[in-house]
Design a protein around this motif. Structure first.
Motif, short mmCIF file in Angstrom:
data_model
loop_
_atom_site.label_atom_id
_atom_site.label_comp_id
_atom_site.label_asym_id
_atom_site.label_seq_id
_atom_site.Cartn_x
_atom_site.Cartn_y
_atom_site.Cartn_z
N HIS A 60 0.87 -1.17 0.00
CA HIS A 60 0.00 0.00 0.00
C HIS A 60 0.91 1.22 0.00
O HIS A 60 1.62 1.48 0.97
N VAL A 61 0.91 1.94 -1.11
CA VAL A 61 1.87 3.01 -1.31
C VAL A 61 1.37 4.29 -0.67
O VAL A 61 0.25 4.75 -0.95
N ASP A 62 2.16 4.83 0.22
CA ASP A 62 1.84 6.10 0.87
C ASP A 62 3.15 6.88 0.99
O ASP A 62 4.03 6.53 1.78
N PHE A 63 3.28 7.93 0.20
CA PHE A 63 4.54 8.68 0.18
C PHE A 63 4.71 9.57 1.40
O PHE A 63 5.78 10.14 1.61
N VAL A 64 3.66 9.69 2.23
CA VAL A 64 3.74 10.52 3.44
C VAL A 64 4.07 9.65 4.65
O VAL A 64 5.04 9.89 5.37
N THR A 68 3.34 0.22 3.12
CA THR A 68 2.98 -0.89 4.00
C THR A 68 2.82 -2.16 3.16
O THR A 68 2.08 -2.15 2.17
N PHE A 69 3.50 -3.22 3.57
CA PHE A 69 3.41 -4.48 2.83
C PHE A 69 2.03 -5.10 3.04
O PHE A 69 1.58 -5.30 4.18
N VAL A 70 1.34 -5.41 1.93
CA VAL A 70 -0.02 -5.99 2.00
C VAL A 70 -0.11 -7.32 1.27
O VAL A 70 -1.20 -7.88 1.16
N GLY A 71 1.00 -7.84 0.78
CA GLY A 71 0.98 -9.13 0.10
C GLY A 71 0.20 -9.06 -1.21
O GLY A 71 0.40 -8.19 -2.04
N PHE A 72 -0.74 -10.01 -1.35
CA PHE A 72 -1.54 -10.10 -2.57
C PHE A 72 -2.87 -9.37 -2.46
O PHE A 72 -3.76 -9.61 -3.28
N ASP A 73 -3.03 -8.49 -1.49
CA ASP A 73 -4.30 -7.78 -1.32
C ASP A 73 -4.61 -6.90 -2.53
O ASP A 73 -5.78 -6.77 -2.93
N ASN A 74 -3.60 -6.29 -3.11
CA ASN A 74 -3.85 -5.45 -4.29
C ASN A 74 -4.38 -6.29 -5.45
O ASN A 74 -5.27 -5.85 -6.19
N TYR A 75 -3.84 -7.48 -5.61
CA TYR A 75 -4.33 -8.35 -6.68
C TYR A 75 -5.75 -8.83 -6.39
O TYR A 75 -6.56 -8.98 -7.31
N LYS A 76 -6.08 -9.06 -5.13
CA LYS A 76 -7.44 -9.43 -4.77
C LYS A 76 -8.41 -8.29 -5.08
O LYS A 76 -9.53 -8.51 -5.54
#
Length: 309
Positions: A60-64, A68-76
């Motif tokens: 989970h990309v947050d430049f501020v 945060t590592f979320v594994g395969f949640d983005n693909y889900k």
């Protein structure tokens, strides 16, 4: 027997090999140095973003606050988003329309110009001119063309009567309208490639065919098309890859509308990254597209290699 002869010969061969490599480097050193900036730019602006895209697809990309590592949640999220299914259907529809409407246009124009005996240069320039029109001017021009009171609808009402066509607001016409616009603008560049390939065919073949009584269609069917077959296959692959990544006209002209009718997969990636501010999901979608296009390229390469054999 001299036991030191073999090691000395091996050392001599290694020395000669090193000398040969050194001579090659010394001979082509300036060429490599001139090539180095282009390679660095290529790696910085192409391969580095690709590698970062794979990396970000698991975060989970947050430049501020930090990633945060979320594994395969983005693909889900990609697999459960209904807009993804709509965008895939629209992209396949867009690719199919581009093949049916636009793919054959440069081939036909290239063959027609190659058969013309006079004014070939003027015809080449006239066909390529739309390609140099800036996209801002292009979109403004075609918005006027497709306007309900624009020239196309005016011609339709005068010749056929009745009402015009809602090119930009009708879901059944919006994608077709974009494909016609892009075909008109882009066919000139592909036409020049086909024309160069056709003009490189030995003229003796055509002269022999004419002596044997072959007409224009017979010459095209048995000489021209088989001679440019490999180029046609290559251009087909490039068009499939290019249209699968299409989003610019859909974004600029209709922003994916009306009613998501022109929401392509690449445009949804852009929306996730810029509108929804979810770079992780956008990266995951980009990775999936990269894998699909890589598989498509491998299949095409193997089919072409098998055909050449």
């Amino acid at each position: 027997m001299n036991h030191t002869a073999a090691p000395r010969r091996q050392q001599g061969a290694i020395g000669e090999r090193r000398t040969g490599i050194g001579q090659i480097l010394e001979k082509h050193l300036w060429g490599y140095l001139f090539l180095l900036p282009a390679l660095l730019i290529f790696a910085m602006f192409l391969w580095l973003p690709i590698i970062k895209g794979f990396f970000y697809s698991f975060y989970h990309v947050d430049f501020v606050k930090g990633n945060t590592f979320v594994g395969f949640d983005n693909y889900k999220t990609v697999l459960h988003d209904s807009d993804v299914g709509i965008s895939i259907r629209n992209t396949l529809y867009y690719m199919g329309l581009a093949l049916v409407i636009g793919f054959w246009v440069p081939i036909v124009f290239a063959i027609a110009i190659s058969e013309v005996r006079r004014f070939q240069g003027i015809l080449r320039i006239a066909a390529y001119l739309p390609n140099v029109i800036p996209v801002v001017v292009l979109y403004g021009l075609w918005r006027w063309f497709y306007d309900p009171v624009g020239p196309i609808n005016a011609a339709i009402t005068k010749t056929a009567g009745g009402e015009g066509i809602a090119f930009m607001t009708d879901t059944s016409w919006s994608m077709i309208s974009l494909v016609f616009m892009e075909t008109w603008q882009q066919f000139g560049a592909a036409m020049l490639l086909y024309l160069a390939a056709i003009l490189s065919i030995p003229r003796d073949w055509y002269e022999a065919a004419e002596i044997d009584g072959a007409g224009v269609w017979m010459r095209i069917r048995h000489i021209t098309l088989p001679s440019v077959k490999s180029l046609i296959v290559l251009m087909l692959l490039l068009q499939l890859i290019g249209t699968s990544q299409g989003f610019q006209s859909q974004l600029a002209m209709l922003d994916g509308g009306p009613n998501n009718a022109t929401l392509t997969y690449a445009l949804l990636i852009v929306k996730y990254a810029t509108t929804r501010l979810d770079l992780g999901v956008a990266s995951a979608m980009g990775v999936l597209m990269f894998i699909v296009l890589s598989v498509l390229a491998i299949i095409q390469f193997r089919l072409q290699h098998r055909g050449d054999n």
